[in-house]
Scaffold this motif. Structure first.
Motif, PDB file in Angstrom:
ATOM      1  N   GLY A   1       0.796  -1.227   0.000  1.00  0.00           N
ATOM      2  CA  GLY A   1       0.000   0.000   0.000  1.00  0.00           C
ATOM      3  C   GLY A   1       0.819   1.263   0.000  1.00  0.00           C
ATOM      4  N   ASN A   2       2.139   1.124  -0.072  1.00  0.00           N
ATOM      5  CA  ASN A   2       3.029   2.284  -0.039  1.00  0.00           C
ATOM      6  C   ASN A   2       3.948   2.250  -1.257  1.00  0.00           C
ATOM      7  OD1 ASN A   2       2.447   3.448   2.785  1.00  0.00           O
ATOM      8  ND2 ASN A   2       2.856   1.304   3.212  1.00  0.00           N
ATOM      9  N   PRO A   3       3.557   2.899  -2.345  1.00  0.00           N
ATOM     10  CA  PRO A   3       4.375   2.860  -3.561  1.00  0.00           C
ATOM     11  C   PRO A   3       5.696   3.594  -3.381  1.00  0.00           C
ATOM     12  CG  PRO A   3       2.577   4.426  -3.809  1.00  0.00           C
ATOM     13  CD  PRO A   3       2.344   3.708  -2.514  1.00  0.00           C
ATOM     14  N   TYR A   4       6.711   3.122  -4.072  1.00  0.00           N
ATOM     15  CA  TYR A   4       8.003   3.794  -4.073  1.00  0.00           C
ATOM     16  C   TYR A   4       8.733   3.428  -5.359  1.00  0.00           C
ATOM     17  CZ  TYR A   4       9.664  -0.779  -2.448  1.00  0.00           C
ATOM     18  OH  TYR A   4       9.914  -2.129  -2.327  1.00  0.00           O
ATOM     19  N   PRO A   5       9.694   4.217  -5.788  1.00  0.00           N
ATOM     20  CA  PRO A   5      10.401   3.939  -7.040  1.00  0.00           C
ATOM     21  C   PRO A   5      11.071   2.568  -6.996  1.00  0.00           C
ATOM     22  CG  PRO A   5      10.872   6.169  -6.306  1.00  0.00           C
ATOM     23  CD  PRO A   5      10.137   5.503  -5.187  1.00  0.00           C
ATOM     24  N   GLY A   6      10.908   1.806  -8.051  1.00  0.00           N
ATOM     25  CA  GLY A   6      11.528   0.497  -8.141  1.00  0.00           C
ATOM     26  C   GLY A   6      10.692  -0.630  -7.578  1.00  0.00           C
ATOM     27  N   SER A   7       9.498  -0.328  -7.061  1.00  0.00           N
ATOM     28  CA  SER A   7       8.656  -1.374  -6.482  1.00  0.00           C
ATOM     29  C   SER A   7       7.801  -2.062  -7.541  1.00  0.00           C
ATOM     30  CB  SER A   7       7.753  -0.790  -5.391  1.00  0.00           C
ATOM     31  OG  SER A   7       6.977  -1.784  -4.777  1.00  0.00           O
ATOM     32  N   HIS A   8       7.407  -1.342  -8.544  1.00  0.00           N
ATOM     33  CA  HIS A   8       6.602  -1.801  -9.692  1.00  0.00           C
ATOM     34  C   HIS A   8       5.856  -3.121  -9.438  1.00  0.00           C
ATOM     35  CE1 HIS A   8      10.470  -3.832 -10.658  1.00  0.00           C
ATOM     36  NE2 HIS A   8      11.038  -2.632 -10.690  1.00  0.00           N
ATOM     37  N   VAL A   9       6.305  -4.238  -9.998  1.00  0.00           N
ATOM     38  CA  VAL A   9       5.567  -5.498  -9.877  1.00  0.00           C
ATOM     39  C   VAL A   9       5.667  -6.088  -8.468  1.00  0.00           C
ATOM     40  CG1 VAL A   9       5.572  -7.926 -10.620  1.00  0.00           C
ATOM     41  CG2 VAL A   9       5.535  -6.109 -12.313  1.00  0.00           C
ATOM     42  N   TYR A  10       6.767  -5.860  -7.763  1.00  0.00           N
ATOM     43  CA  TYR A  10       6.871  -6.397  -6.406  1.00  0.00           C
ATOM     44  C   TYR A  10       5.754  -5.848  -5.532  1.00  0.00           C
ATOM     45  CZ  TYR A  10       8.261  -7.262  -1.644  1.00  0.00           C
ATOM     46  OH  TYR A  10       8.239  -7.656  -0.328  1.00  0.00           O
TER      47      TYR A  10
ATOM     48  N   TRP B   1       6.490   7.045   6.920  1.00  0.00           N
ATOM     49  CA  TRP B   1       6.089   7.470   5.589  1.00  0.00           C
ATOM     50  C   TRP B   1       6.843   8.734   5.183  1.00  0.00           C
ATOM     51  CZ3 TRP B   1       2.732   6.404   9.609  1.00  0.00           C
ATOM     52  CH2 TRP B   1       2.049   5.186   9.514  1.00  0.00           C
ATOM     53  N   GLY B   2       7.037   8.889   3.890  1.00  0.00           N
ATOM     54  CA  GLY B   2       7.708  10.077   3.369  1.00  0.00           C
ATOM     55  C   GLY B   2       6.723  10.975   2.641  1.00  0.00           C
ATOM     56  N   PRO B   3       7.157  12.160   2.266  1.00  0.00           N
ATOM     57  CA  PRO B   3       6.280  13.066   1.517  1.00  0.00           C
ATOM     58  C   PRO B   3       6.137  12.614   0.064  1.00  0.00           C
ATOM     59  CG  PRO B   3       8.477  13.984   1.695  1.00  0.00           C
ATOM     60  CD  PRO B   3       8.483  12.725   2.513  1.00  0.00           C
ATOM     61  N   TYR B   4       5.135  13.171  -0.624  1.00  0.00           N
ATOM     62  CA  TYR B   4       5.017  12.926  -2.058  1.00  0.00           C
ATOM     63  C   TYR B   4       6.259  13.410  -2.779  1.00  0.00           C
ATOM     64  CZ  TYR B   4       0.068  11.660  -2.018  1.00  0.00           C
ATOM     65  OH  TYR B   4      -1.128  11.030  -1.816  1.00  0.00           O
ATOM     66  N   ALA B   5       6.649  12.682  -3.802  1.00  0.00           N
ATOM     67  CA  ALA B   5       7.756  13.115  -4.644  1.00  0.00           C
ATOM     68  C   ALA B   5       7.227  14.132  -5.654  1.00  0.00           C
ATOM     69  CB  ALA B   5       8.360  11.921  -5.372  1.00  0.00           C
ATOM     70  N   ILE B   6       7.849  15.274  -5.706  1.00  0.00           N
ATOM     71  CA  ILE B   6       7.443  16.338  -6.637  1.00  0.00           C
ATOM     72  C   ILE B   6       8.575  16.559  -7.632  1.00  0.00           C
ATOM     73  CG2 ILE B   6       6.643  18.719  -6.864  1.00  0.00           C
ATOM     74  CD1 ILE B   6       4.805  16.952  -5.178  1.00  0.00           C
ATOM     75  N   HIS B   7       8.284  16.384  -8.909  1.00  0.00           N
ATOM     76  CA  HIS B   7       9.286  16.630  -9.943  1.00  0.00           C
ATOM     77  C   HIS B   7       9.338  18.135 -10.208  1.00  0.00           C
ATOM     78  CE1 HIS B   7      11.727  16.100 -13.491  1.00  0.00           C
ATOM     79  NE2 HIS B   7      10.866  16.832 -14.185  1.00  0.00           N
TER      80      HIS B   7
END
Length: 263
Positions: free
Chosen positions: A143-152, A244-250
């Motif tokens: 329930g906590n998305p992060y970069p590189g998690s994709h299919v895992y 938890w961390g903040p939203y990533a903002i580009h």
């Protein structure tokens, strides 16, 4: 003596630690995994005080799983507890750079393997009735998305929802179902995820205090020992240093032609 517990992925990490912890509580064990030498070593460690059946098994092979369960020796047939632990993460890079085969391996292990074993064991768990348990090892990544998690992360979201749906279907049978979702934990997990790169794996745990395999095994034993009228639907366990961390903002400077029109 407790009943019989079947643990998948028992050759390392949470699976091996859970076997040791449940053995201490008097469970007979069926320990499953692909690496026979590790299974044999664990069985030798736990015997003779604990009845142990070491079962070399690839959970991705539905026919092999069914055969193995159908052919269990009589003394290991009355299974009260299933710990669906077999799983892995691969390819921590961005989705667009990942080999498709790594995605399929995660799906086949984390989803298909869990489904294969659960389906094969449900008749035995239902036959046991009140006090029987399925503990599915999920992840905070569900329930906590992060970069590189994709299919895992997506595969662990399946584990969570499958656990909840299974609870609904098993209502009235006495069989409990729990999604046990650990956070960051120091095991071989990161070494596998980083394709054996020890430097990259060690960096995951550098300067922090992660969970240990034994921490997670303690929760497995706790859930398994609950009174028969109690069910924990989901347990999320993280180290104090993980939050938890903040939203990533580009952010990048926009040229005049790229700037949005005012509303």
């Amino acid at each position: 003596m407790q009943g019989v517990a079947l643990i998948t992925g028992a050759t390392s990490g949470f699976g091996a630690a859970s076997a040791r912890r449940l053995a201490a509580d008097g469970w007979a064990l069926i320990i499953c995994g692909r690496r026979q030498e590790r299974l044999d070593a664990l069985a030798a460690e736990l015997s003779p005080s604990t009845p142990v059946l070491a079962l070399q098994l690839d959970v991705r092979d539905a026919a092999a799983v069914k055969r193995a369960i159908d052919d269990l020796p009589l003394e290991f047939g009355d299974i009260q507890l299933l710990v669906n632990n077999a799983g892995l993460a691969l390819a921590p890079g961005p989705a667009q750079a990942v080999d498709l085969g790594d995605w399929h391996t995660m799906i086949d292990t984390n989803i298909t393997g869990l489904v294969n074993v659960t389906h094969a064991l449900l008749p035995r768990l239902i036959a046991w009735g009140a006090g029987a348990s399925v503990i599915n090892i999920g992840s905070t990544a569900s329930g906590n998305p992060y970069p590189g998690s994709h299919v895992y992360g997506a595969s662990k979201a399946f584990v969570q929802q499958f656990s909840f749906n299974l609870r609904c279907d098993l209502q009235g049978t006495g069989v409990r179902v729990t999604d046990l979702s650990p956070g960051i934990a120091e095991t071989e997990f990161s070494l596998v995820r980083n394709a054996g790169n020890e430097t990259a794996a060690d960096a995951v745990y550098r300067d922090t205090v992660p969970l240990t395999a034994e921490d997670v095994a303690e929760q497995v034993a706790y859930i398994a020992a609950l009174p028969a009228h109690m069910n924990i639907n989901r347990m999320e366990v993280v180290p104090v240093r993980q939050a938890w961390g903040p939203y990533a903002i580009h952010r990048e400077a926009l040229s005049e032609e790229k700037k949005p029109e005012p509303a």
